[in-house]
Design an enzyme around this catalytic site. Structure first.
Site, PDB file in Angstrom:
ATOM      1  CE  LYS A  29      -3.617  -2.284   2.793  1.00  8.25           C
ATOM      2  NZ  LYS A  29      -4.427  -2.104   4.027  1.00  8.25           N
ATOM      3  CE1 TYR A  69      -8.912  -3.289   1.264  1.00  7.63           C
ATOM      4  CE2 TYR A  69      -8.358  -1.174   0.286  1.00  7.63           C
ATOM      5  CZ  TYR A  69      -7.978  -2.322   0.967  1.00  7.63           C
ATOM      6  OH  TYR A  69      -6.664  -2.506   1.343  1.00  7.63           O
ATOM      7  NE  ARG A 105      -5.637 -12.414   5.213  1.00 11.88           N
ATOM      8  CZ  ARG A 105      -6.308 -11.270   5.329  1.00 11.88           C
ATOM      9  NH1 ARG A 105      -6.365 -10.422   4.296  1.00 11.88           N
ATOM     10  NH2 ARG A 105      -6.929 -10.945   6.430  1.00 11.88           N
ATOM     11  CB  THR A 111      -6.796  -6.854  10.018  1.00  9.14           C
ATOM     12  OG1 THR A 111      -7.262  -7.914   9.184  1.00  9.14           O
ATOM     13  CG2 THR A 111      -7.211  -5.517   9.446  1.00  9.14           C
ATOM     14  CG  ASN A 132      -2.943  -2.767   7.462  1.00  9.21           C
ATOM     15  OD1 ASN A 132      -2.938  -2.201   6.361  1.00  9.21           O
ATOM     16  ND2 ASN A 132      -3.910  -3.579   7.828  1.00  9.21           N
ATOM     17  CG  HIS A 135      -4.917  -6.247  -0.238  1.00 10.19           C
ATOM     18  ND1 HIS A 135      -6.096  -6.325   0.463  1.00 10.19           N
ATOM     19  CD2 HIS A 135      -5.033  -7.130  -1.269  1.00 10.19           C
ATOM     20  CE1 HIS A 135      -6.902  -7.200  -0.135  1.00 10.19           C
ATOM     21  NE2 HIS A 135      -6.275  -7.702  -1.186  1.00 10.19           N
ATOM     22  CD  GLU A 146      -8.494  -9.090  -3.352  1.00 11.07           C
ATOM     23  OE1 GLU A 146      -9.275  -8.895  -2.414  1.00 11.07           O
ATOM     24  OE2 GLU A 146      -7.337  -9.536  -3.181  1.00 11.07           O
TER      25      GLU A 146
END
Ligand code: IDP
Ligand code: MG
Length: 169
Positions: A29, A69, A105, A111, A132, A135, A146
């Site tokens: 990000k 999102y 993940r 998160t 954070n 993604h 995505e």
């Protein structure tokens, strides 16, 4: 080794066919890009053994972020999140490998960085929920959506990594 032995059938079923080509969408990000963490994040996925299948740096439109999102549309932070995602360059990537969605993940952490274990990307490299840095797709279904939103088919590069035989039995 003969083509028809039990051993070769088992190894075909277990590994070197479909599942090693599972793909996930990972994006550094704007905060991760600004903080100079692109290399560190790529390094972790490369060193784990996943294969980079696509990569680009982009500033995407706010509409694109809203679409990305869309599942969070009803939440109070949705507008701010989309506006932040659109505020600067993002490094968008596709990584490929066995169980890469789930393992990606796990590599990201929780998160909220405050809940992320040391050793995870968020647990090691950031502090707050709204900054954070990364993604990662949360399911195979989201990954497919995505990838289709962020990449054209011709931007996804197929090649057999020379590491394959040493990563998978
Ligand atoms: P994820 O990125 O771990 O999949 P999601 O629940 O999909 O987490 O949320 C997307 C992003 O929205 C998070 O990465 C985080 O940057 C931001 N976010 C999530 N919850 C909050 C919140 O309560 N306040 C502000 N930002 C949030
Ligand atoms: Mg998510």
């Amino acid at each position: 080794m003969g083509q028809n032995t039990a051993e070769s059938s088992v190894s075909l079923i277990n590994s070197s066919t479909m599942s090693n080509t599972e793909r996930t969408f990972i994006a550094v990000k704007p905060d991760g890009v600004q903080r100079g963490l692109v290399g560190e994040i790529i390094k972790r996925f490369e060193q784990r053994g996943f294969r980079l299948a696509a990569l680009k740096m982009v500033v995407v439109s706010e509409d694109h972020c809203k679409q990305h999102y869309i599942d969070l549309k009803a939440l109070p932070f949705y507008a701010g999140l989309c506006s932040f995602m659109h505020s600067g360059p993002v490094v968008a990537m596709i990584w490929e490998g066995l169980n890469v969605v789930k393992n990606g993940r796990l590599m990201l952490g929780e998160t909220n960085p405050a809940d992320s274990k040391p050793g995870s990307i968020r647990g090691d490299l950031c502090i707050t929920l709204g900054r954070n840095i990364i993604h990662g797709s949360d399911s195979l279904e989201s990954a497919n959506k995505e990838i289709a939103l962020w990449f054209k088919p011709e931007e996804i590069i197929e090649f057999k990594s020379c590491q394959q035989a040493f990563l998978y039995e």
